[in-house]
Design an enzyme around this catalytic site. Structure first.
Site, PDB file in Angstrom:
ATOM      1  N   HIS A 190       8.612   0.909  -9.839  1.00  0.00           N
ATOM      2  CA  HIS A 190       7.436   1.488  -9.180  1.00  0.00           C
ATOM      3  C   HIS A 190       7.794   2.627  -8.241  1.00  0.00           C
ATOM      4  O   HIS A 190       6.993   3.518  -7.999  1.00  0.00           O
ATOM      5  CB  HIS A 190       6.585   0.393  -8.554  1.00  0.00           C
ATOM      6  CG  HIS A 190       5.872  -0.348  -9.629  1.00  0.00           C
ATOM      7  ND1 HIS A 190       6.414  -1.452 -10.226  1.00  0.00           N
ATOM      8  CD2 HIS A 190       4.748  -0.058 -10.313  1.00  0.00           C
ATOM      9  CE1 HIS A 190       5.609  -1.838 -11.210  1.00  0.00           C
ATOM     10  NE2 HIS A 190       4.595  -1.006 -11.277  1.00  0.00           N
ATOM     11  N   ARG A 292      -4.431   1.166 -11.137  1.00  0.00           N
ATOM     12  CA  ARG A 292      -3.620   0.005 -10.743  1.00  0.00           C
ATOM     13  C   ARG A 292      -4.227  -0.597  -9.484  1.00  0.00           C
ATOM     14  O   ARG A 292      -3.822  -0.257  -8.369  1.00  0.00           O
ATOM     15  CB  ARG A 292      -2.171   0.447 -10.468  1.00  0.00           C
ATOM     16  CG  ARG A 292      -1.386   0.874 -11.699  1.00  0.00           C
ATOM     17  CD  ARG A 292       0.049   1.220 -11.320  1.00  0.00           C
ATOM     18  NE  ARG A 292       0.930   1.285 -12.460  1.00  0.00           N
ATOM     19  CZ  ARG A 292       1.324   2.417 -13.060  1.00  0.00           C
ATOM     20  NH1 ARG A 292       0.901   3.578 -12.614  1.00  0.00           N
ATOM     21  NH2 ARG A 292       2.150   2.375 -14.080  1.00  0.00           N
ATOM     22  N   ARG A 328      -7.675  -1.751 -14.342  1.00  0.00           N
ATOM     23  CA  ARG A 328      -6.890  -2.936 -14.678  1.00  0.00           C
ATOM     24  C   ARG A 328      -7.107  -4.011 -13.621  1.00  0.00           C
ATOM     25  O   ARG A 328      -7.059  -3.708 -12.415  1.00  0.00           O
ATOM     26  CB  ARG A 328      -5.410  -2.554 -14.729  1.00  0.00           C
ATOM     27  CG  ARG A 328      -4.508  -3.766 -14.772  1.00  0.00           C
ATOM     28  CD  ARG A 328      -3.105  -3.406 -15.086  1.00  0.00           C
ATOM     29  NE  ARG A 328      -2.383  -2.935 -13.915  1.00  0.00           N
ATOM     30  CZ  ARG A 328      -1.158  -2.446 -13.979  1.00  0.00           C
ATOM     31  NH1 ARG A 328      -0.561  -2.329 -15.142  1.00  0.00           N
ATOM     32  NH2 ARG A 328      -0.544  -2.053 -12.893  1.00  0.00           N
ATOM     33  N   GLU A 417       1.849  -5.226 -23.142  1.00  0.00           N
ATOM     34  CA  GLU A 417       3.082  -5.075 -22.369  1.00  0.00           C
ATOM     35  C   GLU A 417       4.105  -6.130 -22.770  1.00  0.00           C
ATOM     36  O   GLU A 417       5.288  -5.999 -22.487  1.00  0.00           O
ATOM     37  CB  GLU A 417       2.785  -5.247 -20.870  1.00  0.00           C
ATOM     38  CG  GLU A 417       1.800  -4.230 -20.333  1.00  0.00           C
ATOM     39  CD  GLU A 417       1.456  -4.493 -18.881  1.00  0.00           C
ATOM     40  OE1 GLU A 417       1.911  -3.732 -18.019  1.00  0.00           O
ATOM     41  OE2 GLU A 417       0.714  -5.453 -18.624  1.00  0.00           O
ATOM     42  N   ASN A 440       6.047   0.687 -19.998  1.00  0.00           N
ATOM     43  CA  ASN A 440       7.093   0.331 -19.026  1.00  0.00           C
ATOM     44  C   ASN A 440       7.509  -1.121 -19.202  1.00  0.00           C
ATOM     45  O   ASN A 440       8.690  -1.433 -19.371  1.00  0.00           O
ATOM     46  CB  ASN A 440       6.594   0.532 -17.595  1.00  0.00           C
ATOM     47  CG  ASN A 440       6.020   1.912 -17.379  1.00  0.00           C
ATOM     48  OD1 ASN A 440       6.422   2.846 -18.051  1.00  0.00           O
ATOM     49  ND2 ASN A 440       5.080   2.047 -16.467  1.00  0.00           N
ATOM     50  N   ASP A 441       6.514  -2.008 -19.154  1.00  0.00           N
ATOM     51  CA  ASP A 441       6.844  -3.416 -19.335  1.00  0.00           C
ATOM     52  C   ASP A 441       7.180  -3.719 -20.789  1.00  0.00           C
ATOM     53  O   ASP A 441       8.043  -4.551 -21.067  1.00  0.00           O
ATOM     54  CB  ASP A 441       5.695  -4.305 -18.835  1.00  0.00           C
ATOM     55  CG  ASP A 441       5.761  -4.478 -17.322  1.00  0.00           C
ATOM     56  OD1 ASP A 441       6.862  -4.750 -16.814  1.00  0.00           O
ATOM     57  OD2 ASP A 441       4.734  -4.308 -16.655  1.00  0.00           O
ATOM     58  N   ARG A 451      13.354  -3.664 -15.291  1.00  0.00           N
ATOM     59  CA  ARG A 451      13.038  -2.260 -14.965  1.00  0.00           C
ATOM     60  C   ARG A 451      13.421  -1.889 -13.540  1.00  0.00           C
ATOM     61  O   ARG A 451      13.392  -0.721 -13.168  1.00  0.00           O
ATOM     62  CB  ARG A 451      11.555  -1.973 -15.241  1.00  0.00           C
ATOM     63  CG  ARG A 451      10.605  -2.772 -14.381  1.00  0.00           C
ATOM     64  CD  ARG A 451       9.193  -2.720 -14.921  1.00  0.00           C
ATOM     65  NE  ARG A 451       8.436  -1.601 -14.388  1.00  0.00           N
ATOM     66  CZ  ARG A 451       7.127  -1.464 -14.536  1.00  0.00           C
ATOM     67  NH1 ARG A 451       6.441  -2.356 -15.249  1.00  0.00           N
ATOM     68  NH2 ARG A 451       6.487  -0.451 -14.025  1.00  0.00           N
ATOM     69  N   CYS A 488      -0.603   3.938 -21.500  1.00  0.00           N
ATOM     70  CA  CYS A 488      -0.725   4.205 -20.066  1.00  0.00           C
ATOM     71  C   CYS A 488       0.602   4.002 -19.333  1.00  0.00           C
ATOM     72  O   CYS A 488       0.639   4.042 -18.111  1.00  0.00           O
ATOM     73  CB  CYS A 488      -1.829   3.374 -19.437  1.00  0.00           C
ATOM     74  SG  CYS A 488      -1.491   1.615 -19.465  1.00  0.00           S
TER      75      CYS A 488
HETATM   76  C1  PEP Z   1       3.330  -0.557 -17.846  1.00  0.00           C
HETATM   77  O1  PEP Z   1       3.910  -1.640 -17.753  1.00  0.00           O
HETATM   78  O2  PEP Z   1       3.669   0.338 -18.661  1.00  0.00           O
HETATM   79  C2  PEP Z   1       2.185  -0.249 -16.985  1.00  0.00           C
HETATM   80  C3  PEP Z   1       1.453   0.816 -17.194  1.00  0.00           C
HETATM   81  O3  PEP Z   1       1.965  -1.083 -15.932  1.00  0.00           O
HETATM   82  P1  PEP Z   1       2.863  -1.070 -14.599  1.00  0.00           P
HETATM   83  O4  PEP Z   1       3.797   0.087 -14.690  1.00  0.00           O
HETATM   84  O5  PEP Z   1       1.946  -0.986 -13.451  1.00  0.00           O
HETATM   85  O6  PEP Z   1       3.574  -2.381 -14.697  1.00  0.00           O
HETATM   86 MG    MG Z   2       3.082  -3.180 -16.543  1.00  0.00          MG
END
Ligand code: PEP
Ligand code: MG
Length: 554
Positions: A190, A292, A328, A417, A440-441, A451, A488
């Site tokens: 993040h 978010r 979300r 995810e 990302n996840d 991550r 996203c």
């Molecule tokens: C992701 O996991 O790609 C996502 C968009 O959610 P976050 O990055 O907030 O976990």
């Molecule tokens: Mg995520």
């Protein structure tokens, strides 16, 4: 500025494509809780020292408020008042007289007061965090160490930290922080996401970052993932030329996202607060693809009320009249714990009770959020879509969609995810109105690479064909069901990868608004047929680097 004579390079994972030059400032780590020790016996002397620290911190906060002006002055003045609150001072004194050290007395007295504020709820509960910050400053003063948190400086600097809490990054003063270097964190941590959203050139996962000393001049080259300390004058001139060229390129006219053959690819914004709305619109976002919501409540100790949430969601929707806004539900857990949703200690929080799992365990919080969203849906004419995070399969999809529809939400979907959801794509798309892929996840779980961990950052690459194949499963299922499959995650902000994702079936791309211009420009250079050819080439590669190269060559 201190200029070392020897040029030296440190390597990490770059975030964004920017370059920054400047002196570094280290962010002090959070202070550990003071030992529950007793003082040497002279309570009067211990109190005098402590009282002096309270006054010094009060004066320092008031002076900072004076300098900052505007709304920041009110916040800092309030913090200054806390440091000189007579009730708190009495409590500190009583604890010192009972034998505690000054540090411990401050820690305990402020913590007790924090609990009272939390018990009062609402606005007062939100002030509890400020009180904790004041206590940390006083304890730092007593210890003779720098106060934790983002350091203060009158001149711009490059921030170096072990890692940043989302709240620290959100508070960064963009006029002061030129760039960011962290020892920990991967490309989708993040810290990285927030740095990208604020267009701060950042490099994460930099081994040796903490050995840089305050004042050392460095160049942060995010595209290359290289920190150069003690650069030559020629290297600095080169970096400054790059910075000027990027600033000039950002003035190209804004049009809707489309491929060269006219295929529309709506380009949406990822936001973390209603306040991000106007900026996103200005940069040409055609709507919001990911709000978010958990970012609004990172500091809250108690669950937000329906009214409070409805007001915030309505504010965001009001900036996007007639446009799509995907919100979300709270994604709490792992690196974004919310005090009111995640309390248990977990060895592997990324594999724990997070996202939809945590919401199901505290269902009233989910019901309140969906009720607030329904209120916002009725109050504006934006097109509200609501989705759940960290959904594992079609059964969880059915649960969330049914709940959302029962509360009157019009369009309800899920995020992809967790790899299991992608594997079950056909069933999921039969149950949901839409799917949005959180790369990302999805990358973290597909590659089994945390991550947040710099040491496995090389696995955290959404170009890996294993991730791309899961995206294709979802894209194909979306096309068969006639439903939207958006992206996203951060992958959508990489212009070359954005093209491949569209070739795999992504119907919209959502990203930090700062990345929209680069992605818009790249999409306009390819037809759908070319995007599909690039996607096919990437899918056939054996690893992430191969996929990148194959897509470029196709
Ligand atoms: C992701 O996991 O790609 C996502 C968009 O959610 P976050 O990055 O907030 O976990
Ligand atoms: Mg995520």
């Amino acid at each position: 500025m201190e200029r070392t004579t020897r040029q030296m390079e440190l390597h990490g994972v770059g975030v964004g494509r920017g370059i920054a030059v400047g002196p570094i400032l280290r962010m002090p780590d959070a202070l550990p809780e003071p030992d529950d020790a007793t003082h040497a016996g002279d309570a009067a002397a211990e109190y005098a020292t402590t009282q002096a620290a309270l006054s010094a911190v009060a004066a320092e906060l008031a002076a900072r408020g004076e300098k900052a002006g505007g709304p920041a002055k009110d916040v800092l003045d309030a913090a200054s008042m806390m440091a000189q609150d007579p009730t708190l001072a009495d409590d500190v004194k009583a604890r010192i007289e009972a034998g505690k050290t000054g540090e411990r007395a401050v820690f305990e007295a402020f913590a007790a007061f924090q609990d009272i504020l939390i018990g009062m709820g609402g606005y007062m509960a939100e002030r509890a965090t400020d009180l904790g910050d004041v206590a940390q400053r006083i304890i730092a003063h007593l210890r003779g160490v720098a106060a934790p948190g983002v350091p203060e400086s009158d001149t711009p600097f490059i921030l170096v930290a072990t890692d940043l809490a989302p709240a620290d990054t959100a508070l960064l003063d963009l006029d002061k922080v030129l760039g960011l270097i962290t020892r920990d964190g991967g490309p989708t941590s993040h810290t990285a996401i927030l740095a990208r959203s604020k267009s701060i050139p950042a490099i994460v996962g930099v081994t040796g970052a903490l050995d840089l000393t305050d004042g050392t001049v460095v160049i942060v080259d995010a595209a290359a993932g290289v920190v150069t300390s003690g650069p030559t004058d020629a290297a600095i001139a080169d970096a400054n030329a790059h910075i000027a060229a990027r600033a000039a390129a950002s003035t190209i006219p804004i049009v809707d996202g489309a491929l060269a053959d006219g295929t529309k690819v709506p380009l949406l914004a990822n936001v973390g607060s209603p306040k991000d709305g106007p900026g996103a619109v200005e940069l040409g976002a055609e709507g919001v693809g990911l709000f978010r919501t958990e970012f609004l409540f990172l500091d809250s100790k108690t669950a937000p009320t329906v009214e409070d949430q409805q007001e915030k969601y309505t504010e965001l929707l009001s900036y996007f009249s007639g446009k799509k806004v995907v919100v979300r539900a709270l994604d709490a857990g792992a690196d974004k714990p919310l005090k009111f949703l995640n309390s248990a200690h977990e060895e592997n929080p990324a594999l724990g009770l997070r996202g939809l799992r945590a919401l199901r365990a505290s269902e009233q919080i989910l019901l309140d959020q969906l009720t607030a969203l329904k209120g916002a849906q009725d109050a504006t004419d934006a097109e509200l879509w609501v989705m759940a995070p960290m959904v594992a399969d079609a059964e969880e999809t059915q649960y969330f969609v049914k709940l959302g529809k029962a509360l009157g939400l019009k369009t309800v979907g899920v995020m992809a995810e967790v790899p299991s959801l992608a594997v079950m794509a056909d069933q999921v798309l039969a149950a949901a109105d839409f799917v949005s892929i959180g790369t990302n996840d999805l990358t973290q779980y597909t590659m089994a690479a945390d991550r947040m961990l710099g040491s496995v950052a090389s696995y955290q690459d959404p170009w890996h064909p294993a991730v791309l194949r899961l995206v294709k499963l979802l894209g194909d299922a979306g096309a068969a069901a006639g439903k939207g499959v958006g992206i996203c995650g951060e992958a959508a902000a990489d212009p070359q990868l954005a093209v491949v994702l569209v070739g795999l079936g992504a119907t919209t791309l959502s990203m930090t608004p700062a990345a929209l211009a680069d992605v818009r420009a790249e999409l306009a250079t390819v037809t759908m047929e070319q995007a599909q050819a690039k996607a096919a080439a990437a899918l056939a590669a054996t690893g992430a680097a191969g996929a990148r190269a194959a897509a470029a060559a196709a």
